[in-house]
Design a protein around this motif. Structure first.
Motif, short mmCIF file in Angstrom:
data_model
loop_
_atom_site.label_atom_id
_atom_site.label_comp_id
_atom_site.label_asym_id
_atom_site.label_seq_id
_atom_site.Cartn_x
_atom_site.Cartn_y
_atom_site.Cartn_z
N ARG A 290 0.83 -1.21 0.00
CA ARG A 290 0.00 0.00 0.00
C ARG A 290 0.86 1.26 0.00
NH1 ARG A 290 -3.46 -3.25 3.16
NH2 ARG A 290 -2.36 -2.73 5.09
N TRP A 291 1.95 1.22 0.76
CA TRP A 291 2.82 2.40 0.89
C TRP A 291 3.51 2.73 -0.42
CZ3 TRP A 291 8.31 3.35 1.53
CH2 TRP A 291 8.61 4.57 2.15
N LEU A 292 3.93 1.72 -1.15
CA LEU A 292 4.68 1.95 -2.40
C LEU A 292 3.78 2.20 -3.61
CD1 LEU A 292 7.57 -0.70 -2.24
CD2 LEU A 292 7.80 1.79 -2.12
N THR A 293 2.69 1.47 -3.71
CA THR A 293 1.92 1.48 -4.96
C THR A 293 0.90 2.61 -5.04
OG1 THR A 293 0.34 -0.12 -4.05
CG2 THR A 293 2.22 -0.99 -5.28
N ALA A 294 0.84 3.47 -4.03
CA ALA A 294 -0.01 4.65 -4.19
C ALA A 294 0.48 5.50 -5.36
CB ALA A 294 0.00 5.47 -2.90
N GLU A 295 1.77 5.40 -5.66
CA GLU A 295 2.38 6.10 -6.83
C GLU A 295 3.06 5.03 -7.66
OE1 GLU A 295 2.38 9.04 -8.90
OE2 GLU A 295 2.82 10.09 -7.01
N ALA A 296 2.31 4.35 -8.54
CA ALA A 296 2.84 3.26 -9.37
C ALA A 296 2.94 3.72 -10.81
CB ALA A 296 1.96 2.03 -9.26
N ILE A 297 4.09 3.52 -11.42
CA ILE A 297 4.35 4.00 -12.78
C ILE A 297 4.89 2.84 -13.61
CG2 ILE A 297 5.65 5.62 -14.21
CD1 ILE A 297 5.88 7.39 -11.67
N ARG A 298 4.24 2.55 -14.71
CA ARG A 298 4.67 1.46 -15.59
C ARG A 298 5.63 2.00 -16.65
NH1 ARG A 298 2.57 -0.54 -20.61
NH2 ARG A 298 3.07 -2.76 -20.95
N VAL A 299 6.77 1.31 -16.82
CA VAL A 299 7.72 1.65 -17.88
C VAL A 299 7.41 0.74 -19.07
CG1 VAL A 299 10.14 1.89 -18.51
CG2 VAL A 299 9.43 2.24 -16.13
N PRO A 300 7.01 1.28 -20.21
CA PRO A 300 6.53 0.44 -21.32
C PRO A 300 7.65 -0.34 -21.99
CG PRO A 300 6.67 2.72 -22.02
CD PRO A 300 6.95 2.73 -20.55
N PRO A 301 7.34 -1.53 -22.51
CA PRO A 301 8.34 -2.29 -23.27
C PRO A 301 8.61 -1.62 -24.62
CG PRO A 301 6.21 -3.38 -23.38
CD PRO A 301 6.05 -2.24 -22.42
N LEU A 302 9.70 -1.98 -25.23
CA LEU A 302 10.10 -1.34 -26.49
C LEU A 302 9.11 -1.61 -27.61
CD1 LEU A 302 12.22 0.41 -27.81
CD2 LEU A 302 13.59 -1.64 -28.26
N ARG A 303 8.45 -2.76 -27.60
CA ARG A 303 7.50 -3.09 -28.66
C ARG A 303 6.29 -2.16 -28.65
NH1 ARG A 303 7.34 -6.99 -24.86
NH2 ARG A 303 5.41 -7.22 -23.67
N GLU A 304 6.06 -1.45 -27.52
CA GLU A 304 4.96 -0.49 -27.45
C GLU A 304 5.39 0.92 -27.83
OE1 GLU A 304 3.04 -0.65 -23.66
OE2 GLU A 304 2.63 -2.81 -23.78
N ARG A 305 6.64 1.09 -28.21
CA ARG A 305 7.14 2.42 -28.60
C ARG A 305 8.08 2.26 -29.80
NH1 ARG A 305 11.76 3.54 -24.11
NH2 ARG A 305 12.08 5.28 -25.51
N ARG A 306 7.58 1.59 -30.84
CA ARG A 306 8.43 1.25 -31.98
C ARG A 306 8.97 2.48 -32.70
NH1 ARG A 306 8.73 -4.03 -33.07
NH2 ARG A 306 7.16 -5.40 -32.14
N GLU A 307 8.25 3.60 -32.65
CA GLU A 307 8.77 4.80 -33.31
C GLU A 307 10.03 5.34 -32.63
OE1 GLU A 307 4.76 6.17 -31.56
OE2 GLU A 307 5.82 4.25 -31.76
N ASP A 308 10.32 4.83 -31.44
CA ASP A 308 11.54 5.25 -30.74
C ASP A 308 12.74 4.36 -31.04
OD1 ASP A 308 10.06 7.24 -29.48
OD2 ASP A 308 9.59 5.98 -27.75
N ILE A 309 12.53 3.24 -31.74
CA ILE A 309 13.61 2.27 -31.95
C ILE A 309 14.76 2.89 -32.73
CG2 ILE A 309 14.24 0.12 -33.13
CD1 ILE A 309 11.48 -0.97 -32.33
#
Length: 438
Positions: A290-309
């Motif tokens: 509870r203490w940590l996940t009140a601020e949870a941020i997902r870092v996307p995999p590279l396959r979800e940001r192909r224009e950045d490859i």
């Protein structure tokens, strides 16, 4: 003469900390290192060495095992507790090889037995510097060169991530960054840290629960009578708890209590599992979750940001081509297509490793498909070399083909290639140096 002049392209030469209580040996080691282009600094005792270690930020240490004021093994362990990515080369007399082997088990990079030749010393130091470079690259997979870290790319996924990190930095609450291996979770944590007013990169301390032996976790976190723990050392900055779910649930309540009591401490944790999976699988104590996940941020995999490859690949190419003194400046059109279409299970770290391997093994104007790992090129084209096709080549030419293929298979890791080929890593480094000169 050093066969492996270090290829670091920093403005200042690489600093090497030499700790030895014998003045003549300190002078010899310093002379060897200075002649090879390093910046040696020396200490005659453990206390002076630890002070220089803090002051200089040296990432490579040449450490004698027997010092007048403290056991060298104990000093090495404290240094690695403070900066785990440090590469320590221990020096020992003939009768203390067992202690040197023990030092290797506790994290030393290499050991040298007195008397030490110039070539042997410089080979060990060069390998230590390469180990530090690889560790930095793995820890900061998408960080550009200084002055500061940052995500490369303009995709919606990365722009949303950067915005979320900025909001988390402004709120200052504990945070959890989560995502697949190799996506850049540590870089995300550093981004939160560096957006704090007056932040200094040196105030970012990392605890990796995936690497710490269970019997050393409590001393590492909370300290001992002789040594300050990481929680206290991080006060005023950011403590990054990497792979938090690797900490045994029974140890998590005490950690939470200590973190809550620490004044002026920002806490960022990381995990590969999502917050829901961490809860459902019982990987985190409910209160810590509870203490940590009140601020949870997902870092996307590279396959979800192909224009950045391609921007990422070009940034890595520029960085590693300069480091390896290569002429590679661009990525050929067909190669661009192969990079964009690849699934990237290892994410940004895998992309970086492949580009680094290319700059180690190849040169030319552009990165071509033939330089990519075989599994990315698809079926071999007709006419590819077969064992029969090696007829007529010299043993030296065949040896080069075999070594380059092994290094490529291991994404540029010379130590892993050396293990596969059952040779010393220094042998491969030496041959690569000879090929470059030729």
């Amino acid at each position: 003469m050093n066969q492996f002049p270090h290829s670091d392209q920093e403005t200042e030469p690489k600093t090497i900390l030499v700790i030895d209580d014998i003045p003549s040996l300190r002078s010899i080691y310093q002379a060897y290192l200075a002649d090879a282009g390093y910046r040696p600094i020396a200490a005659k005792s453990a206390a002076e060495g630890l002070e220089q270690f803090h002051r200089s930020g040296a990432q490579v240490v040449l450490l004698d095992m027997f010092l007048p004021d403290r056991d060298g093994l104990d000093l090495m362990r404290e240094m690695l507790d403070l900066r785990p990515a440090t590469a320590v080369v221990v020096v020992t007399a003939d009768l203390s090889i067992d202690r040197a082997v023990m030092a290797m088990r506790y994290g030393a990079r290499d050991f040298l037995v007195k008397p030490i030749s110039e070539d042997r010393l410089l080979t060990a130091i060069e390998n230590a510097c390469l180990a530090v470079q690889r560790a930095e690259a793995a820890a900061n997979p998408i960080a550009p060169d200084p002055p500061g870290p940052g995500f490369i790319g303009t995709s919606h996924a990365v722009r949303s991530l950067v915005a979320a990190l900025g909001a988390a930095a402004e709120r200052g609450a504990p945070a959890l960054v989560h995502g697949e291996e190799g996506t850049g979770k540590e870089l995300a944590a550093r981004t939160i840290h560096m957006q704090r007013q007056g932040a200094d990169a040196r105030d970012f301390l990392k605890v990796d629960f995936g690497l710490l032996p269970p019997d050393r976790i409590e001393d590492h976190l909370y300290g001992t009578a002789q040594r300050q723990g990481m929680i206290r050392a991080a006060i005023g900055g950011t403590l990054f708890l990497h792979r938090i779910s690797a900490l045994a649930p029974a140890q998590q309540p005490r950690l939470l209590d200590a973190l809550r009591e620490a004044p002026e401490l920002r806490v960022v944790a990381s995990a590969t599992a999502s917050p829901q999976a961490l809860r459902d699988q019982g990987l985190l104590d409910p209160e810590l979750h509870r203490w940590l996940t009140a601020e949870a941020i997902r870092v996307p995999p590279l396959r979800e940001r192909r224009e950045d490859i391609l921007p990422l690949a070009q940034a890595f190419l520029k960085r590693f081509a300069a480091r390896e003194r290569r002429n590679l400046q661009r990525i050929a059109g067909r190669t661009e297509t192969l990079l964009i279409e690849h699934s990237w299970p290892g994410n940004v770290r895998q992309l970086m490793s492949i580009i680094q391997a290319i700059t180690v093994l190849h040169d030319g104007d552009a990165v071509t498909p033939a330089m990519l790992p075989e599994e990315m090129r698809g079926p071999e084209p007709a006419g590819s070399p077969t064992p029969e096709a090696l007829a007529g080549l010299t043993l030296t030419e065949i040896e080069r083909i075999v070594i380059e293929a092994a290094v490529s298979r291991h994404e540029g890791s010379v130590p892993r290639a050396a293990e596969e080929l059952d040779v010393a890593a220094s042998t491969i480094y030496r041959k690569i140096g000879l090929w470059r000169r030729d």
